[in-house]
Design an enzyme around this catalytic site. Structure first.
Site, short mmCIF file in Angstrom:
data_model
loop_
_atom_site.label_atom_id
_atom_site.label_comp_id
_atom_site.label_asym_id
_atom_site.label_seq_id
_atom_site.Cartn_x
_atom_site.Cartn_y
_atom_site.Cartn_z
N HIS A 53 16.46 -0.49 1.58
CA HIS A 53 16.04 0.90 1.76
C HIS A 53 16.94 1.46 2.86
O HIS A 53 17.28 0.73 3.80
CB HIS A 53 14.61 1.01 2.27
N ASP A 56 16.00 0.22 6.19
CA ASP A 56 16.11 -1.22 6.50
C ASP A 56 17.43 -1.44 7.22
O ASP A 56 17.57 -2.36 8.03
CB ASP A 56 16.16 -2.08 5.23
N MET A 87 22.01 -2.74 -5.48
CA MET A 87 20.96 -1.72 -5.60
C MET A 87 20.61 -1.19 -4.21
O MET A 87 20.69 -1.91 -3.22
CB MET A 87 19.72 -2.36 -6.24
N GLU A 180 10.24 2.55 -10.55
CA GLU A 180 9.36 1.39 -10.37
C GLU A 180 7.91 1.84 -10.28
O GLU A 180 7.54 2.57 -9.36
CB GLU A 180 9.78 0.64 -9.10
N LYS A 182 3.75 1.28 -9.87
CA LYS A 182 2.76 0.43 -9.21
C LYS A 182 1.43 1.17 -9.29
O LYS A 182 1.39 2.38 -9.08
CB LYS A 182 3.17 0.20 -7.75
N GLU A 216 7.98 -4.54 -11.97
CA GLU A 216 7.73 -5.63 -11.02
C GLU A 216 6.53 -6.44 -11.49
O GLU A 216 5.47 -5.88 -11.81
CB GLU A 216 7.47 -5.07 -9.62
N HIS A 219 3.15 -5.73 -9.80
CA HIS A 219 2.56 -4.42 -10.04
C HIS A 219 1.83 -4.37 -11.38
O HIS A 219 0.75 -3.79 -11.49
CB HIS A 219 3.64 -3.34 -9.98
N ASP A 244 12.07 -6.45 -10.68
CA ASP A 244 11.57 -7.01 -9.41
C ASP A 244 10.70 -8.22 -9.74
O ASP A 244 9.62 -8.10 -10.34
CB ASP A 244 10.74 -5.97 -8.65
N ASP A 254 -2.04 -6.84 -3.09
CA ASP A 254 -0.60 -6.91 -3.39
C ASP A 254 0.01 -8.12 -2.68
O ASP A 254 0.26 -8.07 -1.48
CB ASP A 254 -0.01 -5.59 -2.89
N ASP A 256 2.88 -10.33 -3.50
CA ASP A 256 4.34 -10.54 -3.35
C ASP A 256 4.73 -12.00 -3.14
O ASP A 256 5.59 -12.33 -2.32
CB ASP A 256 4.88 -9.72 -2.15
N ASP A 286 11.65 -9.43 -5.25
CA ASP A 286 10.95 -8.53 -4.32
C ASP A 286 9.68 -9.24 -3.87
O ASP A 286 8.58 -8.93 -4.31
CB ASP A 286 10.63 -7.20 -5.00
C1 GCO Z 1 6.14 -2.62 -2.95
C2 GCO Z 1 7.37 -2.31 -3.78
C3 GCO Z 1 8.61 -2.13 -2.95
C4 GCO Z 1 9.73 -1.51 -3.76
C5 GCO Z 1 10.86 -1.14 -2.89
C6 GCO Z 1 12.07 -0.70 -3.62
O1 GCO Z 1 5.17 -3.08 -3.55
O2 GCO Z 1 6.15 -2.39 -1.75
O3 GCO Z 1 7.53 -3.33 -4.72
O4 GCO Z 1 9.00 -3.37 -2.42
O5 GCO Z 1 10.19 -2.38 -4.74
O6 GCO Z 1 10.42 -0.11 -2.05
O7 GCO Z 1 11.98 0.61 -3.93
MN MN Z 2 9.22 -3.77 -5.90
MN MN Z 3 5.73 -4.57 -4.90
#
Ligand code: GCO
Ligand code: MN
Ligand code: MN
Length: 386
Positions: A53, A56, A87, A180, A182, A216, A219, A244, A254, A256, A286
């Site tokens: 990002h 970041d 990306m 993307e 979610k 993702e 998600h 992702d 969430d 991850d 991700d």
């Molecule tokens: C999340 C998302 C993020 C996005 C990222 C890229 O759940 O926080 O998956 O990680 O993928 O902001 O745009």
């Molecule tokens: Mn993501």
């Molecule tokens: Mn995510």
């Protein structure tokens, strides 16, 4: 054996292995790594690329001179490690200005600022080589529908995407957008909640060819969906621009998690789908290491994501080469060809012939399918006993 190769296109975000383990209940547990240190960590574990990002890499309040220094150092780290930036994306969710969303905020000043921030971030991404630009609408949603009109939100999202597509064209950038979805977190509900929603939305844009999706795992699992089916629809539509990868138990927050660490069987069918259909885009993890991890364990996490992917890819090849499995599949899909002439592209003659055809419905209903046997063979293959 399962050593990541550049052609695998395994990538990680700065925010993934660089996540210091902060959560809503506790502070950071790992020291913060600089972008340069993260690039070196990723180089050490064998990743191909690093995504980010805007913030970041460049803090939101950095001066132009600080930005230039940070970008110089980052480019040097890329050159030293051989990593690339496939990306980039915009942080439109951390700053308090985005507390009610960015492109869908009710405040025009916020919507305009979001466009400005994204154009700057696109320039940064392109400068570092990004070919894919991800849009994740983290705060594009509501806790209550009393205050925001969901139809207006769709219109505002479309206006922003059209504007930014034109910006990319105006600049002559070689850049595609990947949206993307979610369903929730950090908002109570997020607009365009699933990849399917995004695919439908894309068709309403002025330049749909520039825009695809970035599904993702976590998600779609949060939405209770079959991720492989979501990805299949995107692939079939030529819209799988990015992916992702992580993992997530159904019905939980969430998470991850490391790719393949929760739903191994669905991870297998996903990898098989991507392999069988020649997906050759980036494979972006991700995901975050457990909060219990130190940086050695973070490296184990990153290596684990890639290693599991490669092992599952080998299993997909084994599935294809397994005589017993393929014989069952041939049996399942057997076709005497008798009805082929009546099907496919419609014609009045075909329809008339089909309507005149006598069907033995009871016989159709008597036919079973050996899916139990096939699934057990798949499980045994995954368990390593075939
Ligand atoms: C999340 C998302 C993020 C996005 C990222 C890229 O759940 O926080 O998956 O990680 O993928 O902001 O745009
Ligand atoms: Mn993501
Ligand atoms: Mn995510």
């Amino acid at each position: 054996m399962y050593t990541p190769q550049p052609e695998n296109k395994f990538t990680f975000g700065l925010w993934t292995v660089g996540n210091p383990g902060r959560d809503p209940f506790g502070e950071a547990v790992r020291h913060t790594l600089s972008p340069v240190e993260i690039v070196h960590l990723l180089g050490e574990v064998g990743a191909y690329g690093v995504n980010f990002h805007d913030n970041d890499l460049v803090p939101i309040d950095a001066t132009a001179a600080q930005r230039d220094q940070i970008v110089r150092d980052f480019k040097q780290a890329l050159a030293d490690t051989g990593l690339v930036v496939p990306m980039a994306t915009t942080n439109l969710f951390s700053d308090p200005a985005f507390r009610d969303g960015a492109f869908t905020s009710n405040d025009r000043h916020v919507r305009a600022y979001a466009l400005q921030k994204t154009m700057n971030a696109i320039d940064l991404g392109v400068e570092l080589g990004a070919k894919i630009y991800v849009f994740w609408g983290g705060r594009e949603g509501t806790e209550t529908d009393a205050g925001k009109n969901p139809i207006t939100a769709i219109e505002r999202s479309r206006e922003a995407m059209n504007y930014l597509c034109e910006y990319v064209m105006d600049k002559g950038y070689d850049l595609k957008f990947a949206l993307e979805a979610k369903p929730n977190e950090p908002r109570g509900d997020i607009y365009n909640a699933t990849t399917g929603n995004m695919l439908a939305f894309i068709q309403t844009l002025d330049h749909p060819n520039m825009v695809g999706v970035n599904p993702e795992v976590a998600h779609e699992h949060m939405a209770g969906l079959n991720f492989t089916h979501q990805v299949a629809q995107a692939l079939e539509a030529g819209k799988l621009f990015h992916i992702d990868l992580n993992d997530q138990a159904f019905g939980r927050y969430d998470q991850d998690y490391r790719f393949g660490s929760v739903n191994l069987k669905s991870a297998f069918f996903l990898v098989k789908l991507l392999a069988d259909n020649g997906y050759d885009g980036n494979l972006h993890f991700d995901a975050h290491a457990y909060r219990t991890a130190d940086y050695d364990d973070v490296k184990a996490f990153a290596r684990g994501c890639m290693r599991t992917y490669l092992i599952l890819k080998e299993k997909a090849a084994q599935f294809k080469a397994d005589g017993e499995i393929q014989a069952l599949l041939a049996e399942i899909n057997s076709d005497d060809g008798e009805l082929t002439p009546f099907m496919g592209q419609y014609s009045a003659a075909k329809a008339a012939a089909l309507r005149a055809h006598p069907f033995d419905r009871a016989a159709l209903g008597r036919r079973g399918q050996p899916y139990e046997r096939l699934d057990q063979l798949t499980i045994e293959l995954l368990l390593g006993v075939r």
